[in-house]
Scaffold this motif. Structure first.
Motif, PDB file in Angstrom:
ATOM      1  N   MET A   1      43.487  54.226  18.862  1.00 43.60           N
ATOM      2  CA  MET A   1      42.687  53.106  19.327  1.00 43.60           C
ATOM      3  C   MET A   1      43.180  51.828  18.638  1.00 43.60           C
ATOM      4  O   MET A   1      43.311  51.788  17.418  1.00 43.60           O
ATOM      5  CB  MET A   1      41.207  53.350  18.989  1.00 43.60           C
ATOM      6  CG  MET A   1      40.300  52.167  19.267  1.00 43.60           C
ATOM      7  SD  MET A   1      39.862  52.000  20.996  1.00 43.60           S
ATOM      8  CE  MET A   1      38.708  53.377  21.157  1.00 43.60           C
ATOM      9  N   ARG A   2      43.451  50.794  19.438  1.00 46.49           N
ATOM     10  CA  ARG A   2      43.848  49.499  18.887  1.00 46.49           C
ATOM     11  C   ARG A   2      42.752  48.482  19.188  1.00 46.49           C
ATOM     12  O   ARG A   2      42.290  48.373  20.326  1.00 46.49           O
ATOM     13  CB  ARG A   2      45.170  49.047  19.500  1.00 46.49           C
ATOM     14  CG  ARG A   2      45.696  47.726  18.923  1.00 46.49           C
ATOM     15  CD  ARG A   2      46.990  47.332  19.600  1.00 46.49           C
ATOM     16  NE  ARG A   2      47.482  46.049  19.148  1.00 46.49           N
ATOM     17  CZ  ARG A   2      48.503  45.384  19.713  1.00 46.49           C
ATOM     18  NH1 ARG A   2      49.139  45.926  20.753  1.00 46.49           N
ATOM     19  NH2 ARG A   2      48.872  44.211  19.246  1.00 46.49           N
ATOM     20  N   LEU A   3      42.322  47.778  18.152  1.00 45.97           N
ATOM     21  CA  LEU A   3      41.279  46.767  18.284  1.00 45.97           C
ATOM     22  C   LEU A   3      41.892  45.395  18.028  1.00 45.97           C
ATOM     23  O   LEU A   3      42.458  45.160  16.956  1.00 45.97           O
ATOM     24  CB  LEU A   3      40.151  47.015  17.277  1.00 45.97           C
ATOM     25  CG  LEU A   3      39.517  48.409  17.244  1.00 45.97           C
ATOM     26  CD1 LEU A   3      38.493  48.496  16.135  1.00 45.97           C
ATOM     27  CD2 LEU A   3      38.878  48.736  18.577  1.00 45.97           C
ATOM     28  N   LEU A  28      40.353  46.222  23.773  1.00 51.21           N
ATOM     29  CA  LEU A  28      40.489  47.625  23.378  1.00 51.21           C
ATOM     30  C   LEU A  28      41.675  48.238  24.107  1.00 51.21           C
ATOM     31  O   LEU A  28      41.723  48.231  25.342  1.00 51.21           O
ATOM     32  CB  LEU A  28      39.234  48.418  23.732  1.00 51.21           C
ATOM     33  CG  LEU A  28      37.950  48.123  22.970  1.00 51.21           C
ATOM     34  CD1 LEU A  28      36.861  49.091  23.414  1.00 51.21           C
ATOM     35  CD2 LEU A  28      38.152  48.236  21.467  1.00 51.21           C
ATOM     36  N   LYS A  30      43.409  51.819  24.399  1.00 56.51           N
ATOM     37  CA  LYS A  30      43.149  53.207  24.041  1.00 56.51           C
ATOM     38  C   LYS A  30      44.389  54.069  24.250  1.00 56.51           C
ATOM     39  O   LYS A  30      45.327  53.684  24.944  1.00 56.51           O
ATOM     40  CB  LYS A  30      41.974  53.732  24.851  1.00 56.51           C
ATOM     41  CG  LYS A  30      40.691  52.941  24.595  1.00 56.51           C
ATOM     42  CD  LYS A  30      39.560  53.363  25.492  1.00 56.51           C
ATOM     43  CE  LYS A  30      38.981  54.683  25.080  1.00 56.51           C
ATOM     44  NZ  LYS A  30      37.776  55.035  25.864  1.00 56.51           N
ATOM     45  N   LYS A  85      44.962  49.251  14.186  1.00 57.44           N
ATOM     46  CA  LYS A  85      45.068  50.513  14.899  1.00 57.44           C
ATOM     47  C   LYS A  85      44.355  51.603  14.098  1.00 57.44           C
ATOM     48  O   LYS A  85      44.413  51.620  12.868  1.00 57.44           O
ATOM     49  CB  LYS A  85      46.536  50.893  15.109  1.00 57.44           C
ATOM     50  CG  LYS A  85      47.285  49.975  16.055  1.00 57.44           C
ATOM     51  CD  LYS A  85      48.721  50.443  16.253  1.00 57.44           C
ATOM     52  CE  LYS A  85      49.468  49.529  17.216  1.00 57.44           C
ATOM     53  NZ  LYS A  85      50.872  49.963  17.431  1.00 57.44           N
ATOM     54  N   LEU A  88      41.675  58.192  15.991  1.00 57.08           N
ATOM     55  CA  LEU A  88      40.344  58.784  16.087  1.00 57.08           C
ATOM     56  C   LEU A  88      40.374  60.311  16.162  1.00 57.08           C
ATOM     57  O   LEU A  88      39.357  60.955  15.935  1.00 57.08           O
ATOM     58  CB  LEU A  88      39.609  58.235  17.321  1.00 57.08           C
ATOM     59  CG  LEU A  88      39.416  56.712  17.365  1.00 57.08           C
ATOM     60  CD1 LEU A  88      38.576  56.335  18.576  1.00 57.08           C
ATOM     61  CD2 LEU A  88      38.781  56.193  16.088  1.00 57.08           C
ATOM     62  N   GLU A  91      38.503  64.291  20.481  1.00 53.55           N
ATOM     63  CA  GLU A  91      37.077  64.113  20.745  1.00 53.55           C
ATOM     64  C   GLU A  91      36.413  65.469  21.017  1.00 53.55           C
ATOM     65  O   GLU A  91      36.816  66.175  21.947  1.00 53.55           O
ATOM     66  CB  GLU A  91      36.894  63.191  21.953  1.00 53.55           C
ATOM     67  CG  GLU A  91      35.486  63.104  22.473  1.00 53.55           C
ATOM     68  CD  GLU A  91      34.493  62.696  21.409  1.00 53.55           C
ATOM     69  OE1 GLU A  91      33.458  63.364  21.311  1.00 53.55           O
ATOM     70  OE2 GLU A  91      34.764  61.731  20.654  1.00 53.55           O
TER      71      GLU A  91
END
Length: 219
Positions: A1-3, A28, A30, A85, A88, A91
């Motif tokens: 994930m890059r913010l 965002l 992803k 970055k 995560l 999931e």
């Protein structure tokens, strides 16, 4: 994930066009390739986005996100305030509170919810076509099979009907009656159940957990 927090404008070019004027926004990016543009006042919903499959071409001042249909999300960046970055990982998926296993466990602990003097014989009572959620005895000592669902639909009534047909062949258990218990029961399911002599019970999950309703009371 890059913010990325940036002062930017966003233009969408495709089957229609859309324009977001220059302002500070969250971008965002992803791992699945999707890019979405967020503001601070729209809850979870992005202002604009591009879903995968798509690809990002990143120049110092312009990001171009394009998909196979030729649609483009063009992000003109005036200033980058934050860029990071984060990995995560995998999931595990959503685990819902109040799923059937929890309801079964709670109802087994509070079986008198179904009637005064009731007792639990066994959870997951085995049959040749699968386990009955709860096998109980009522205040008269008679066997009662309980099928538990989060949402009571016709399929659940049919399932309990099959269990009852099988259980009533056992002279040590018969007669066995049925209870269809759920947090919500659809009208069609209730009608079918009652037509077959199956009692319907709507479960209050919070009450089973001992949580008092958050309401003002006079007494």
């Amino acid at each position: 994930m890059r913010l990325v927090i940036a002062r930017c404008q966003v233009d969408y070019v495709g089957r229609l066009t859309a324009h977001l004027p220059m302002a500070q926004r969250l971008l965002l990016v992803k791992a699945d390739g999707s890019v979405s543009v967020h503001s601070d006042d729209r809850a979870y919903k992005p202002l604009n986005w591009m879903s995968p499959p798509c690809w990002l071409i990143e120049d110092p001042d312009v990001w171009t996100v394009q998909n196979k249909a030729g649609e483009k999300l063009v992000i003109t960046v005036e200033e980058v305030l934050h860029d990071s970055k984060h990995e995560l990982g995998v999931e595990p998926g959503l685990v819902k509170d109040g799923v059937e296993a929890h309801l079964q466990e709670l109802l087994a602990e509070h079986v008198t919810t179904l009637g005064e003097g009731w007792s639990l014989v066994r959870r997951e009572f085995p049959t040749a076509i699968g386990p009955v959620d709860l096998m109980c005895r009522d205040d008269g000592g008679k066997s009662v099979a309980v099928e538990i669902k989060r949402r009571g639909e016709i399929d659940g009534v049919e399932q309990l009907t099959r269990y009852l047909e099988l259980l009533n062949r056992d002279p040590l258990l018969a007669p066995v009656t049925g209870v269809f218990a759920a947090q919500q029961i659809k009208p069609q399911a209730r009608t079918l159940a009652e037509d077959r002599g199956i009692r319907c019970v709507v479960l209050d999950y919070d009450k089973l957990r001992g949580i008092e309703p958050d309401e003002y009371r006079l007494f």
